[in-house]
Design a protein around this motif. Structure first.
Motif, PDB file in Angstrom:
ATOM      1  N   UNK A   1       0.825  -1.212   0.000  1.00  0.00           N
ATOM      2  CA  UNK A   1       0.000   0.000   0.000  1.00  0.00           C
ATOM      3  C   UNK A   1       0.855   1.256   0.000  1.00  0.00           C
TER       4      UNK A   1
ATOM      5  N   UNK B   1      -6.064   3.070  10.139  1.00  0.00           N
ATOM      6  CA  UNK B   1      -6.713   2.153   9.200  1.00  0.00           C
ATOM      7  C   UNK B   1      -5.720   1.144   8.653  1.00  0.00           C
TER       8      UNK B   1
ATOM      9  N   UNK C   1     -13.482  -2.080  13.514  1.00  0.00           N
ATOM     10  CA  UNK C   1     -12.276  -1.458  14.062  1.00  0.00           C
ATOM     11  C   UNK C   1     -11.986  -0.130  13.361  1.00  0.00           C
ATOM     12  N   UNK C   2     -12.112  -0.139  12.043  1.00  0.00           N
ATOM     13  CA  UNK C   2     -11.819   1.090  11.298  1.00  0.00           C
ATOM     14  C   UNK C   2     -12.838   2.178  11.632  1.00  0.00           C
TER      15      UNK C   2
ATOM     16  N   UNK D   1     -11.777   3.624  14.887  1.00  0.00           N
ATOM     17  CA  UNK D   1     -10.653   4.530  14.635  1.00  0.00           C
ATOM     18  C   UNK D   1     -11.143   5.858  14.085  1.00  0.00           C
TER      19      UNK D   1
ATOM     20  N   UNK E   1     -11.058   7.398   7.281  1.00  0.00           N
ATOM     21  CA  UNK E   1     -10.675   6.040   7.667  1.00  0.00           C
ATOM     22  C   UNK E   1     -11.220   5.008   6.682  1.00  0.00           C
ATOM     23  N   UNK E   2     -12.486   5.195   6.283  1.00  0.00           N
ATOM     24  CA  UNK E   2     -13.081   4.242   5.350  1.00  0.00           C
ATOM     25  C   UNK E   2     -12.415   4.334   3.972  1.00  0.00           C
TER      26      UNK E   2
ATOM     27  N   UNK F   1      -9.301   5.083   3.361  1.00  0.00           N
ATOM     28  CA  UNK F   1      -8.015   4.379   3.436  1.00  0.00           C
ATOM     29  C   UNK F   1      -8.250   2.874   3.347  1.00  0.00           C
ATOM     30  N   UNK F   2      -9.307   2.406   3.984  1.00  0.00           N
ATOM     31  CA  UNK F   2      -9.580   0.963   3.989  1.00  0.00           C
ATOM     32  C   UNK F   2     -10.014   0.470   2.613  1.00  0.00           C
TER      33      UNK F   2
ATOM     34  N   UNK G   1      -7.769   3.413  -0.798  1.00  0.00           N
ATOM     35  CA  UNK G   1      -6.311   3.433  -0.796  1.00  0.00           C
ATOM     36  C   UNK G   1      -5.808   4.558   0.084  1.00  0.00           C
ATOM     37  N   UNK G   2      -4.618   4.350   0.635  1.00  0.00           N
ATOM     38  CA  UNK G   2      -4.125   5.275   1.650  1.00  0.00           C
ATOM     39  C   UNK G   2      -3.752   6.635   1.083  1.00  0.00           C
TER      40      UNK G   2
END
Lengths: 403, 287
Positions: free
Chosen positions: A206, A217, B6-7, B10, B252-253, B255-256, B259-260
């Motif tokens: 990533x 995340x 969890x995300x 966060x 957060x979602x 990134x999950x 993509x970051x």
């Protein structure tokens, strides 16, 4: 009449003032120009280069300067602060060569800077030796005037992956995270085939934004994918956030390794005990076996450096000092300060230094192996070099609440 | 499923931190019509203050928080009295310029005073967490979230139910009428700006405890606070809390699932969307 006399005397005074204060370099001095990050977000590492350049220049001058042909000449450093701004650094290098007429160039810190600034040295055909940019992209363009003393970015994790194969229990899965800049993208590109060759399964691959401050995340994904080894290529601020957030989310893979931070005193200071177990790599450790013409050896260099600047030098500082030495040595070999002749002499260099043997490949980059290091009880310990272990690694990393 | 939960946790906790960072900016913007571009720099100063209190005097960052907020309140009050009141009625461009200048000055003074080294406020419990089955709740973030909720509701109640708070709201709505009722705007502006900076200081304590401090964190924090204020709306502190939570969860979602590198794209994308659909913010009054 009186007015014209006044004007003339004013001009004379001004001219005197310029020669007295404006130009500290005498005609025979050799001026080395550089633009480094003294302020801005990268100032933390940028100042290592300022300190290292000054330190090496002072040392060489104290030994009588550089012997060019039959005359001994002093080195003078002309340094600008690029405020961690790539565009500004390009303008400053242009100014260094076109207006300040410096003889030779030293590099900035960081690959994205070296990538842009090397275009200036190439255009004006003034050789630049840089110790702050490791990205393979800098040297992939067949430029003739850029030389780098950091080991290639694509090799950063090579020794680490060799080590992974010899650990027990052997890690099976790997997560690879990297920032979206020249250096870290090169690291990731070089690491992927190595992982594949080693038979390690990459469960996360990533890219993240430079200067990201939230890794929650990504950390949750690492935990969920149960990666054994985590390899992160990024910047020191990101690594600090990563480690702190890993602790607060109780994410403890068997090992994690970072391209930056681990060798720096600053990193250990900021994290305290939480820095323990972090793996990293360095192409340089102060060893008495690294002999040096000016400093004696690397240990003496490190001791004198710490006494002067108050912090331990890491590979950035050693690499910066080696850049100055490379230019000095090349001028002596060439017997000239002519940029073209010095450039050819740099390409042929092969001499021992505090940083290692300075010799450049066809592309202009040095070839040094990375030693795997680990923070153990607040100290950086060499773990794995060449093909075998130097010290016993602390592996696997215990859970955060079991430390 | 665990990963999603969890995300989300966060994201919500991150959103609480965002809210407390943006609270001061939104208050000053809403009442004084000053977009304080130095807001992030004040968060940075608050973080350094808390770091010094913790490192040299051993004062826990959560206990040092009121102290930091009070010191920063005084700084803000004096700045408004001495500097910003000069331009408070000037066109917005002037206030942007002066606060931008302030940001630059504060950043470089901070580097001179504290060096470019990174710092963390790292009390022993900072990395602890509470396990809820397979889920983990980071303790420091939970505490920061709690502080964020308390501060937001506190500011809300203060504006609604105290004399001073009502005077602040009155001035924001109609300066002339407020003056007729005996409100002294210079003092009131300074108090409001002081509260804004005090809140920035409090946010700095929390930020230093969960992240890292260096002189250059300010600019990105200001940008984030700006987005949160717009998303939540300036009328009501509760809007800022909603804005922070929305942004935290969305980032957060993103990134999950995407993509970051897309976190910032998502947050500023939401900003644009809100500006199109609800220009006065999610909880703002519809025009």
């Amino acid at each position: 009449m009186a007015c014209s006399i006044l004007r003339t005397s004013g001009a004379v005074f001004f001219a005197t003032a310029v020669t007295l204060f404006g130009a500290p370099a005498f005609a025979q001095d050799i001026v080395l120009g550089a633009s480094v990050q003294l302020t801005g977000p990268v100032a933390n590492t940028g100042r290592y280069y300022k300190d290292a350049y000054e330190f090496a220049v002072d040392k060489i001058n104290a030994a009588g300067g550089v012997k060019v042909g039959d005359t001994r000449r002093k080195l003078v450093l002309k340094l600008y602060d690029n405020q961690s701004d790539v565009n500004l650094s390009v303008r400053q290098y242009t100014q260094l060569v076109s207006q300040d007429k410096v003889n030779l160039l030293l590099g900035p810190f960081a690959s994205n800077f070296a990538l842009a600034d090397s275009a200036v040295s190439e255009k004006y055909q003034i050789p630049m030796v840089e110790g702050g940019g490791a990205s393979d992209q800098i040297f992939a363009r067949k430029f003739k005037y850029i030389f780098g003393t950091l080991a290639p970015a694509s090799d950063y994790f090579a020794s680490t992956i060799d080590m992974l194969k010899q650990l027990s229990p052997e890690p099976k899965t790997v997560a690879l995270l990297y920032a979206d800049d020249a250096f870290d993208v090169s690291v990731a590109k070089g690491t992927r085939p190595l992982l594949e060759k080693a038979g390690l399964k990459t469960v996360i691959d990533e890219r993240y934004t430079s200067n990201a401050s939230d890794f929650n995340s990504l950390l949750s994904q690492i935990k969920s994918a149960d990666a054994d080894a985590v390899l992160v290529a990024g910047h020191e601020t990101e690594i600090l956030n990563f480690v702190r957030q890993a602790k607060s989310l109780a994410v403890a893979p068997k090992m994690y390794s970072f391209t930056v931070g681990v060798p720096s005193a600053d990193f250990r200071k900021a994290l305290g005990k939480d820095a323990d177990y972090a793996f990293g790599m360095t192409a340089w450790l102060p060893s008495a076996s690294l002999k040096d013409r000016w400093f004696g050896d690397a240990v003496q260099f490190a001791t004198a450096y710490k006494a002067k600047y108050g912090y331990d030098p890491d590979y950035h500082a050693a690499s910066g000092a080696a850049d100055v030495e490379a230019l000095a040595q090349a001028m002596e070999n060439a017997g000239s300060v002519d940029p073209q002749k010095v450039r050819d002499a740099i390409a042929k260099l092969n001499f021992p230094s505090l940083y290692g043997t300075i010799a450049f490949t066809e592309d202009g980059q040095i070839n040094l192996a990375q030693t795997v290091i680990q923070v153990q009880a607040d100290k950086v310990v060499a773990i794995f070099g060449g093909k075998g272990f130097v010290e016993k690694p602390k592996y696997p990393m215990p859970a955060w609440n079991a430390r | 499923m665990d990963l999603l939960a969890q995300v989300l946790i966060n994201g919500v906790l991150l959103g609480g931190l965002y809210a407390v960072m943006a609270l001061g900016l939104a208050l000053v913007w809403g009442v004084l019509n000053i977009v304080n571009l130095a807001h992030g720099a004040f968060i940075m100063l608050g973080a350094y203050l808390a770091w010094h209190l913790y490192t040299y005097l051993g004062i826990d960052p959560f206990l040092g928080l009121p102290l930091t907020a009070i010191v920063m309140f005084c700084v803000g009050y004096m700045l408004q009295r001495g500097l910003l009141n000069l331009v408070v009625r000037a066109p917005m461009f002037n206030t942007l310029l002066i606060t931008f200048g302030l940001e630059v000055v504060l950043t470089y003074l901070a580097q001179l005073a504290f060096s470019a080294d990174f710092r963390t406020i790292n009390p022993p419990y900072a990395g602890n967490s509470i396990a809820l089955g397979p889920l983990v709740v980071p303790l420091a973030r939970l505490m920061a979230f709690g502080v964020a909720v308390v501060l937001t509701v506190g500011v809300w109640l203060f504006l609604l139910h105290t004399k001073l708070g009502r005077a602040i709201r009155a001035t924001a709505q109609n300066l002339v009428a407020a003056r007729l009722y005996g409100v002294e705007p210079r003092h009131l502006y300074a108090v409001t700006f002081g509260i804004g900076i005090g809140l920035a200081g409090a946010a700095g304590c929390l930020y230093g405890t969960v992240s890292q401090i260096n002189p250059y964190i300010g600019a990105t924090l200001t940008a984030k606070c700006f987005a949160i204020s717009i998303i939540g709306g300036l009328d009501n502190p509760l809007g800022v809390l909603v804005g922070g939570l929305v942004l935290g969860v969305i980032e957060s979602l993103t990134v999950l699932y995407i993509g970051a590198t897309f976190g910032d794209v998502a947050s500023f994308g939401v900003l644009v969307l809100v500006l199109i659909v609800r220009p006065s913010g999610l909880l703002g009054k519809t025009a």
